[in-house]
Scaffold this active site. Structure first.
Site, PDB file in Angstrom:
ATOM      1  N   LYS A 255       0.657  -1.145  -0.007  1.00 41.09           N
ATOM      2  CA  LYS A 255      -0.076  -0.085   0.115  1.00 41.09           C
ATOM      3  C   LYS A 255       0.966   1.187  -0.014  1.00 41.09           C
ATOM      4  O   LYS A 255       2.236   1.212   0.283  1.00 41.09           O
ATOM      5  CB  LYS A 255      -0.918   0.113   1.530  1.00 41.09           C
ATOM      6  CG  LYS A 255      -2.192  -1.155   1.238  1.00 41.09           C
ATOM      7  CD  LYS A 255      -2.881  -0.885   2.506  1.00 41.09           C
ATOM      8  CE  LYS A 255      -3.879  -1.880   2.696  1.00 41.09           C
ATOM      9  NZ  LYS A 255      -4.859  -1.830   1.618  1.00 41.09           N
ATOM     10  N   ASP A 266      -7.578  -3.254  10.557  1.00 47.10           N
ATOM     11  CA  ASP A 266      -7.945  -4.391   9.618  1.00 47.10           C
ATOM     12  C   ASP A 266      -8.396  -5.554  10.284  1.00 47.10           C
ATOM     13  O   ASP A 266      -8.509  -6.850   9.775  1.00 47.10           O
ATOM     14  CB  ASP A 266      -6.826  -4.799   8.732  1.00 47.10           C
ATOM     15  CG  ASP A 266      -7.263  -4.983   7.122  1.00 47.10           C
ATOM     16  OD1 ASP A 266      -8.609  -4.974   7.031  1.00 47.10           O
ATOM     17  OD2 ASP A 266      -6.519  -5.631   6.466  1.00 47.10           O
ATOM     18  N   ARG A 329      -9.710 -12.022   2.086  1.00 44.42           N
ATOM     19  CA  ARG A 329     -10.515 -13.151   1.598  1.00 44.42           C
ATOM     20  C   ARG A 329      -9.543 -14.501   1.839  1.00 44.42           C
ATOM     21  O   ARG A 329     -10.123 -15.561   1.739  1.00 44.42           O
ATOM     22  CB  ARG A 329     -10.669 -12.836   0.062  1.00 44.42           C
ATOM     23  CG  ARG A 329      -9.703 -12.628  -0.783  1.00 44.42           C
ATOM     24  CD  ARG A 329     -10.106 -12.096  -2.056  1.00 44.42           C
ATOM     25  NE  ARG A 329     -10.297 -10.499  -1.915  1.00 44.42           N
ATOM     26  CZ  ARG A 329     -10.713  -9.766  -3.137  1.00 44.42           C
ATOM     27  NH1 ARG A 329     -10.994 -10.070  -3.915  1.00 44.42           N
ATOM     28  NH2 ARG A 329     -10.794  -8.716  -2.551  1.00 44.42           N
TER      29      ARG A 329
HETATM   30  N1  BES Z   1      -7.950  -3.918   4.269  1.00 45.12           N
HETATM   31  C1  BES Z   1      -8.208  -3.647   2.717  1.00 45.12           C
HETATM   32  C2  BES Z   1      -9.482  -2.984   2.641  1.00 45.12           C
HETATM   33  C3  BES Z   1      -9.497  -1.735   3.548  1.00 45.12           C
HETATM   34  C4  BES Z   1      -9.470  -0.599   2.570  1.00 45.12           C
HETATM   35  C5  BES Z   1     -10.193  -1.393   4.539  1.00 45.12           C
HETATM   36  C6  BES Z   1      -9.702   0.577   2.995  1.00 45.12           C
HETATM   37  C7  BES Z   1     -10.262  -0.236   5.168  1.00 45.12           C
HETATM   38  C8  BES Z   1     -10.194   0.881   4.480  1.00 45.12           C
HETATM   39  C9  BES Z   1      -8.162  -5.090   1.947  1.00 45.12           C
HETATM   40  O1  BES Z   1      -7.220  -5.977   2.579  1.00 45.12           O
HETATM   41  C10 BES Z   1      -7.688  -4.596   0.720  1.00 45.12           C
HETATM   42  O2  BES Z   1      -6.440  -4.157   0.671  1.00 45.12           O
HETATM   43  N2  BES Z   1      -8.447  -4.578  -0.347  1.00 45.12           N
HETATM   44  C11 BES Z   1      -8.054  -4.177  -1.632  1.00 45.12           C
HETATM   45  C12 BES Z   1      -8.387  -5.265  -2.589  1.00 45.12           C
HETATM   46  C13 BES Z   1      -8.105  -5.340  -3.796  1.00 45.12           C
HETATM   47  C14 BES Z   1      -6.467  -5.392  -4.104  1.00 45.12           C
HETATM   48  C15 BES Z   1      -8.695  -6.085  -4.899  1.00 45.12           C
HETATM   49  C16 BES Z   1      -8.596  -2.900  -2.054  1.00 45.12           C
HETATM   50  O3  BES Z   1      -9.910  -2.525  -1.560  1.00 45.12           O
HETATM   51  O4  BES Z   1      -8.069  -2.053  -2.689  1.00 45.12           O
HETATM   52 ZN    ZN Z   2      -7.001  -6.037   4.530  1.00 46.05          ZN
HETATM   53 MN    MN Z   3      -5.087  -5.607   1.944  1.00 46.86          MN
END
Ligand code: BES
Ligand code: ZN
Ligand code: MN
Length: 480
Positions: A255, A266, A329
């Site tokens: 990220k 998270d 997931r």
């Molecule tokens: N923990 C994140 C989702 C998230 C984003 C929670 C912002 C709270 C605030 C999750 O693990 C994630 O990174 N999801 C990705 C999925 C993508 C790579 C398909 C996302 O949402 O960008």
């Molecule tokens: Zn996550």
């Molecule tokens: Mn993630």
């Protein structure tokens, strides 16, 4: 904190909380002085009326009379109790705010939840905090054992929400998977729950390739915690599954710095499940409740899972990991298939799963999906009763082909980027639910974190979901 039911306002009261609807000030309060403070009774408004030699009166607006419900009362009382936090003895004088349609007990429970949640603070690390001085809370009103029991239940439920908030607010560097598992064991001992904690060896023996794959870049050991509540002669069995990523850096699909600032959040799904388990006794469920918390952080160590790696989930499904940031997931896949093996009557999982849900629904409404209309509706109704908002999204079959991999059974991100991200994550999870088991999924990536002090919330973890899960357990019926 306990809340006492009293017929009169006790001696030594520092603050009295009242509520008022638009166009009619509360009894005995001078309309002109409220008006001079700009108070008209709109929802969210607050006015403080000091007295020379008596308690300060704090009036919270409820909005228009026709729209007042338990959620409005809960939020308004919370905002007022935040203002009252400097007093030792705080009293509410709000009985009857909800009118005759709502029982005195339901009203008292909402008031209790608002009072306790309004006083919530995370002050573990603040040297000079603006302190909460409250030592005694009193609900001034009529009623006997039932109202007192509702006050007790409301306070206990709010404590569960407070636990979930504390867990979220604790930094990822200190709330490691093993630390969170230890807290779960303490909760289990206090609440007489059965508890099993799986470490790296047990996870490997059980083929938990999702949890282990996400954990591979970390110096912290993973855990999987199972908690069981079992009343005598249980009517049905409910399984709760919560995403427990104690910190999400994204892994090698890293990220941005900004993107990971709030990623101690998270594990909010696992925190909501643990918060609910810690207060389950207060709602006296007649069903058994099994909780599953897959716990790991998602880091970038030298042997971290690489994009292209293939993991084998507990049920044997292989998953090609093309983005290590879609890790929730993977750990949920293991936990859902484990939960399914025990043959529950229904499963609900709760997870900070996708940023996309915040784009779609913002931070006041959670996404709701599932494989069984009746069970999805039951979760929606429980959320409604709890005063937490959800909105359904369809698990559209049209998008299922996007999860096909060239080399494995599934890929962990869809072939089509940036479209329907919340739904495709839900479709992925669905693959790991046992045949015929009703399952619902709550995506709380938006609702689990607050940036403002408003209503029930202060900045940080919100504890979203604890009350919905408790409502669900309280009224559980096998879905048909
Ligand atoms: N923990 C994140 C989702 C998230 C984003 C929670 C912002 C709270 C605030 C999750 O693990 C994630 O990174 N999801 C990705 C999925 C993508 C790579 C398909 C996302 O949402 O960008
Ligand atoms: Zn996550
Ligand atoms: Mn993630």
């Amino acid at each position: 904190m306990e809340i006492e039911l009293r017929a009169e306002v006790p001696e030594g009261t520092g603050a009295v909380i009242r509520v008022g609807v638009e166009g009619s000030p509360p009894d005995g309060i001078d309309a002109a002085s409220l008006a001079s403070l700009g108070f008209t009774g709109k929802a969210g408004q607050l006015a403080s009326l000091p007295h020379r030699d008596g308690p300060v009166t704090i009036v919270a607006g409820l909005g228009s009379r026709a729209q007042v419900d338990a959620a409005t009362v809960r939020r308004s009382v919370a905002a007022a109790s935040r203002v009252a936090r400097g007093h030792r003895l705080v009293v509410t004088d709000v009985q009857g705010a909800l009118g005759d349609e709502v029982s005195a007990a339901a009203e008292a429970q909402a008031v209790a939840e608002g009072l306790v949640l309004g006083l919530y603070r995370f002050h573990a690390y603040k040297s000079a905090d603006d302190p909460v001085r409250v030592e005694r809370l009193v609900f001034q009103g009529k009623g006997g054992a039932r109202v007192q029991a509702a006050l007790d239940a409301g306070a206990r439920i709010a404590d569960g929400v407070g636990l979930a908030r504390d867990l979220v607010n604790e930094p990822g560097g200190s709330l490691t998977p093993s630390a969170m598992a230890e807290i779960a064991v303490e909760v289990a001992e206090r609440e007489n729950l059965r508890v099993t904690v799986w470490g790296p060896d047990e996870l490997a023996d059980a083929g938990m390739g999702g949890i282990l794959g996400v954990n591979r870049g970390s110096d912290q050991e993973p855990r999987l915690v199972e908690l069981v509540f079992e009343p005598e002669r249980p009517r049905g069995r409910l399984a709760l599954v919560g995403k427990g990523i104690t910190f999400d850096s994204g892994g090698l699909s890293l990220k941005t710095g900004e993107g990971m600032m709030a990623m101690k959040n998270d594990m909010a799904g696992a925190a909501a499940v643990l918060g609910a388990m810690s207060s389950l006794a207060a709602v006296k469920p007649r069903c058994a409740v099994h909780a599953y918390l897959p716990l790991t952080d998602n880091m970038t160590g030298g042997d971290a899972t690489r994009p292209g790696d293939i993991l084998r989930i507990h049920d044997g499904t292989t998953v090609e990991v093309l983005n290590t940031d879609a890790e929730g997931r993977l750990v949920l896949a293991d936990a859902l298939s484990l939960a399914s093996e025990a043959g529950p009557d229904a499963i609900v999982d709760i997870a900070t799963l996708t940023g996309a849900v915040e784009v779609a629904l913002g931070n006041r409404i959670a996404g709701l999906m599932g494989n069984h209309d009746g069970w999805v509706a039951a979760v929606g109704e429980a959320a409604e009763r709890a005063g937490e908002r959800v909105w359904p999204l369809p698990l559209a079959e049209e998008y299922r082909p996007w999860l096909e991999s060239q080399v494995a059974d599934l890929r962990n991100i869809p072939t089509v980027p940036r479209k329907a991200g919340t739904i495709t994550a839900g479709l992925f999870l669905r693959e790991f639910v046992g045949d015929g088991i009703p399952w619902s999924h709550l995506d709380i990536a938006g609702t689990s974190w607050s940036t403002e002090s408003k209503g029930l919330d202060v900045p940080g973890g919100t504890g979203w979901g604890v009350r919905t899960l408790l409502e669900l357990a309280r009224g559980f019926r096998r879905p048909r």
